[in-house]
Design a protein around this motif. Structure first.
Motif, PDB file in Angstrom:
ATOM      1  N   TRP A  50       0.952  -1.027   0.020  1.00 19.21           N
ATOM      2  CA  TRP A  50       0.054  -0.036   0.000  1.00 19.21           C
ATOM      3  C   TRP A  50       0.920   1.343   0.171  1.00 19.21           C
ATOM      4  O   TRP A  50       0.393   2.190  -0.508  1.00 19.21           O
ATOM      5  CB  TRP A  50      -1.092   0.206   0.920  1.00 19.21           C
ATOM      6  CG  TRP A  50      -1.692  -1.097   1.191  1.00 19.21           C
ATOM      7  CD1 TRP A  50      -1.577  -2.275   2.433  1.00 19.21           C
ATOM      8  CD2 TRP A  50      -2.623  -2.074   0.360  1.00 19.21           C
ATOM      9  NE1 TRP A  50      -2.425  -3.285   2.055  1.00 19.21           N
ATOM     10  CE2 TRP A  50      -3.069  -3.010   0.689  1.00 19.21           C
ATOM     11  CE3 TRP A  50      -3.097  -1.485  -0.751  1.00 19.21           C
ATOM     12  CZ2 TRP A  50      -3.871  -4.037   0.119  1.00 19.21           C
ATOM     13  CZ3 TRP A  50      -3.884  -2.307  -1.582  1.00 19.21           C
ATOM     14  CH2 TRP A  50      -4.457  -3.533  -1.172  1.00 19.21           C
ATOM     15  N   ARG A  51       2.094   1.323   0.591  1.00 14.59           N
ATOM     16  CA  ARG A  51       2.937   2.590   0.625  1.00 14.59           C
ATOM     17  C   ARG A  51       3.401   2.672  -0.633  1.00 14.59           C
ATOM     18  O   ARG A  51       3.159   3.806  -1.292  1.00 14.59           O
ATOM     19  CB  ARG A  51       4.177   2.242   1.658  1.00 14.59           C
ATOM     20  CG  ARG A  51       3.632   2.552   3.081  1.00 14.59           C
ATOM     21  CD  ARG A  51       4.966   2.586   4.025  1.00 14.59           C
ATOM     22  NE  ARG A  51       4.530   2.277   5.244  1.00 14.59           N
ATOM     23  CZ  ARG A  51       5.270   3.000   6.279  1.00 14.59           C
ATOM     24  NH1 ARG A  51       6.204   3.527   5.972  1.00 14.59           N
ATOM     25  NH2 ARG A  51       4.995   2.535   7.394  1.00 14.59           N
ATOM     26  N   THR A  52       3.862   1.794  -1.408  1.00 13.34           N
ATOM     27  CA  THR A  52       4.293   1.994  -2.924  1.00 13.34           C
ATOM     28  C   THR A  52       3.126   2.485  -3.699  1.00 13.34           C
ATOM     29  O   THR A  52       3.214   3.171  -4.292  1.00 13.34           O
ATOM     30  CB  THR A  52       4.854   0.585  -3.441  1.00 13.34           C
ATOM     31  OG1 THR A  52       5.867   0.057  -2.355  1.00 13.34           O
ATOM     32  CG2 THR A  52       5.165   0.713  -4.689  1.00 13.34           C
ATOM     33  N   CYS A  54       0.602   4.221  -2.813  1.00 10.34           N
ATOM     34  CA  CYS A  54       0.211   5.463  -2.486  1.00 10.34           C
ATOM     35  C   CYS A  54       1.394   6.479  -3.117  1.00 10.34           C
ATOM     36  O   CYS A  54       1.046   7.472  -3.745  1.00 10.34           O
ATOM     37  CB  CYS A  54       0.260   5.761  -1.135  1.00 10.34           C
ATOM     38  SG  CYS A  54      -0.070   7.481  -0.411  1.00 10.34           S
ATOM     39  N   ASP A  73      -0.652  10.544   5.530  1.00 11.75           N
ATOM     40  CA  ASP A  73       0.793  10.327   4.528  1.00 11.75           C
ATOM     41  C   ASP A  73       0.290   8.964   4.142  1.00 11.75           C
ATOM     42  O   ASP A  73      -0.507   8.229   4.470  1.00 11.75           O
ATOM     43  CB  ASP A  73       1.997  10.443   5.435  1.00 11.75           C
ATOM     44  CG  ASP A  73       2.177   9.470   6.660  1.00 11.75           C
ATOM     45  OD1 ASP A  73       1.286   8.765   6.840  1.00 11.75           O
ATOM     46  OD2 ASP A  73       2.822  10.072   7.455  1.00 11.75           O
ATOM     47  N   CYS A  74       1.251   8.283   3.485  1.00 14.29           N
ATOM     48  CA  CYS A  74       1.191   7.395   2.812  1.00 14.29           C
ATOM     49  C   CYS A  74       1.225   5.830   3.759  1.00 14.29           C
ATOM     50  O   CYS A  74       0.705   4.889   3.813  1.00 14.29           O
ATOM     51  CB  CYS A  74       2.343   6.781   1.644  1.00 14.29           C
ATOM     52  SG  CYS A  74       1.749   7.804   0.224  1.00 14.29           S
ATOM     53  N   ALA A  75       1.829   6.141   4.969  1.00 16.41           N
ATOM     54  CA  ALA A  75       1.989   5.291   5.825  1.00 16.41           C
ATOM     55  C   ALA A  75       0.645   5.151   6.609  1.00 16.41           C
ATOM     56  O   ALA A  75       0.341   3.711   6.879  1.00 16.41           O
ATOM     57  CB  ALA A  75       3.238   5.801   6.950  1.00 16.41           C
ATOM     58  N   ALA A  78      -1.449   3.140   4.159  1.00 17.11           N
ATOM     59  CA  ALA A  78      -1.099   1.926   4.004  1.00 17.11           C
ATOM     60  C   ALA A  78      -1.562   1.083   5.370  1.00 17.11           C
ATOM     61  O   ALA A  78      -2.299   0.099   5.250  1.00 17.11           O
ATOM     62  CB  ALA A  78       0.409   1.631   4.206  1.00 17.11           C
TER      63      ALA A  78
END
Length: 163
Positions: A50-52, A54, A73-75, A78
């Protein structure tokens, strides 16, 4: 007496080497092309990275991915996406499923690109009937087009049109 042609030939050869080195450096520093980014994005989406997913999306597409949620944020995205994925119909099959992503450039110009794709899920576990039931006879394929735009010199996913 020296021949003037020899000096000119050496200078020309040196110039060719320098130009080739600079061109190679530019290609290496440019980063992945739209096909690479589309493939990485699709693979991340299907494999639960999911982080990738995003990080490879534009801000506008992230808003769509976030479904209006105000993730910091992406974290944070994720973490929420991983929790949601645990309850999906595909969750019990993820560990026994290979994701095969095929992309083809469709069009590119003016900082925009379109890439057609095919994602095939190859299940090799013990519950083939259960896996097949998820797709309701349609087969474990996802096909469509990824829209990409250049953002600060890097390609980012601006949208995905499945089907």
């Amino acid at each position: 007496m020296r021949r003037p042609g020899r000096r000119t030939a050496i200078a020309a050869a040196a110039l060719v080497v320098v130009v080739a080195a600079v061109a190679s450096l530019v290609v290496l520093l440019r980063g992945p092309g739209p096909e690479d980014v589309a493939e990485d994005y699709l693979r991340a989406s299907w494999e639960g990275a999911w982080r990738t997913e995003c990080a490879l999306a534009t801000e506008r597409w992230r808003t769509y991915l976030y479904e209006g949620e105000p993730y910091a944020d992406c974290a944070a995205y994720a973490e929420a996406a991983a929790a949601t994925a645990e309850s999906s119909a595909l969750a019990p099959y993820r560990g026994d499923t290979d994701v095969v992503v095929t992309v083809e450039p469709f069009s590119q110009g003016d900082g925009r690109a379109r890439v057609s794709y095919d994602v095939e899920l190859r299940y090799h576990g013990d519950d083939q009937d259960g896996f097949d039931a998820i797709w309701q006879g349609a087969g474990p394929h996802d096909r469509g087009t990824v829209e990409l735009v250049e953002v600060d010199g890097d390609w980012r996913v601006a949208g995905v049109d499945a089907g």
